[in-house]
Scaffold this active site. Structure first.
Site, short mmCIF file in Angstrom:
data_model
loop_
_atom_site.label_atom_id
_atom_site.label_comp_id
_atom_site.label_asym_id
_atom_site.label_seq_id
_atom_site.Cartn_x
_atom_site.Cartn_y
_atom_site.Cartn_z
N CYS A 223 8.10 6.93 -0.04
CA CYS A 223 8.68 5.67 0.41
C CYS A 223 10.15 5.53 -0.01
O CYS A 223 10.46 5.53 -1.20
CB CYS A 223 7.87 4.50 -0.15
SG CYS A 223 8.55 2.88 0.29
N LYS B 223 -5.86 2.53 0.62
CA LYS B 223 -5.35 1.57 -0.35
C LYS B 223 -6.48 1.02 -1.24
O LYS B 223 -7.47 0.51 -0.73
CB LYS B 223 -4.67 0.40 0.38
CG LYS B 223 -3.48 0.83 1.22
CD LYS B 223 -2.99 -0.28 2.10
CE LYS B 223 -1.90 0.21 3.03
NZ LYS B 223 -1.50 -0.82 4.02
N GLU C 89 8.31 -6.41 -2.10
CA GLU C 89 9.50 -6.26 -1.26
C GLU C 89 10.69 -5.75 -2.09
O GLU C 89 11.09 -6.37 -3.08
CB GLU C 89 9.87 -7.53 -0.52
CG GLU C 89 8.98 -7.82 0.67
CD GLU C 89 9.05 -6.74 1.74
OE1 GLU C 89 10.08 -6.61 2.41
OE2 GLU C 89 8.07 -6.00 1.89
N SER C 90 11.28 -4.64 -1.64
CA SER C 90 12.32 -3.96 -2.41
C SER C 90 13.56 -4.83 -2.62
O SER C 90 14.18 -4.79 -3.69
CB SER C 90 12.71 -2.65 -1.73
OG SER C 90 13.25 -2.87 -0.44
#
Length: 231
Positions: free
Chosen positions: A20, A47, A72-73
């Site tokens: 990712c 997952k 969320e990055s």
């Protein structure tokens, strides 16, 4: 900004995926700030229930601060700016806004890259290739590459583009696509970023092979080029 007033001593765990690029952003930021953290990889094709509970969107990265998950990055990066030393954003508000905008530009390129490696035929493949090259031409008009995005200080924009450029190290093993032919500053920036320890160490040594295997399984036009190269 009074970072020390917001500082937390909670242990940090970064829930990750091996490929990712958004995880890589977080790893680079944490490394540049000198913040200790534990990294925990998950299989996004299977997952675990605990991951589904902490990631409402089912995506990585998730930064677990103590027992509190942040997903969320972009949110993770801003949290680290508010709580950790060694700021990676400019102090000036307008400059910060400009950097945030170019971070979004980097995210748009990641979407283009996904379209490139998933393109099913030569025509759509070429259209995506040209779109990415056009993005880099636009970036050429802004980047300073002296040596970093905006001069001599490494920033969150640099943390974002390190993972972007990493894709092309693998793509170029299977063809010459001309992404950077007309962008000497972007090329120089890419090379400088690739030598940065925080960027290098954001992935495992197995990353090129793992990405290649991922690309081969897409059933795409690029998958066919990879297979032809191996034949």
């Amino acid at each position: 900004m009074t970072q020390s007033a917001q500082k937390t001593e909670e242990p940090l765990t970064l829930v990750s995926h091996t490929l990712c690029p958004y995880v890589q952003r977080a790893v680079i930021a944490l490394t540049e700030k000198g913040v200790p953290f534990e990294r925990k990889d998950v299989d996004l094709s299977n997952k675990p229930d605990w991951f589904k509970e902490i990631s409402p969107l089912g995506k990585t990265p998730v930064l677990v601060v103590g027992t509190h998950p942040i997903f969320e990055s972009a949110v993770i990066a801003e949290y680290l700016e508010e709580t950790a030393p060694n700021p990676l954003h400019p102090q000036d508000a307008l400059a910060r806004a400009d950097h945030r905008a170019w971070i979004e530009f980097g995210s748009a390129i990641l979407n283009d890259i996904s379209g490139f490696y998933n393109a099913k035929d030569a025509e759509s493949f070429e259209a995506k290739r040209a779109q990415i090259a056009q993005r880099f031409s636009r970036l050429e008009t802004r980047v300073k590459a002296a040596p970093w995005f905006d001069g001599d200080k490494f920033s969150l924009v640099d943390a974002v583009f390190g993972p972007v450029f990493r894709y092309f190290d693998t793509f170029e093993r299977f063809g010459t696509f001309g992404f950077f032919d007309e962008t000497p500053k972007v090329r120089r920036w890419r090379e400088t970023l690739s030598a940065r320890p925080s960027v290098q160490n954001a992935v495992s040594p197995a990353y090129p092979e793992l990405l290649t295997e991922f690309l081969k399984k897409r059933g795409s036009y690029l998958s066919g080029l990879i297979e032809a190269k191996a034949a």
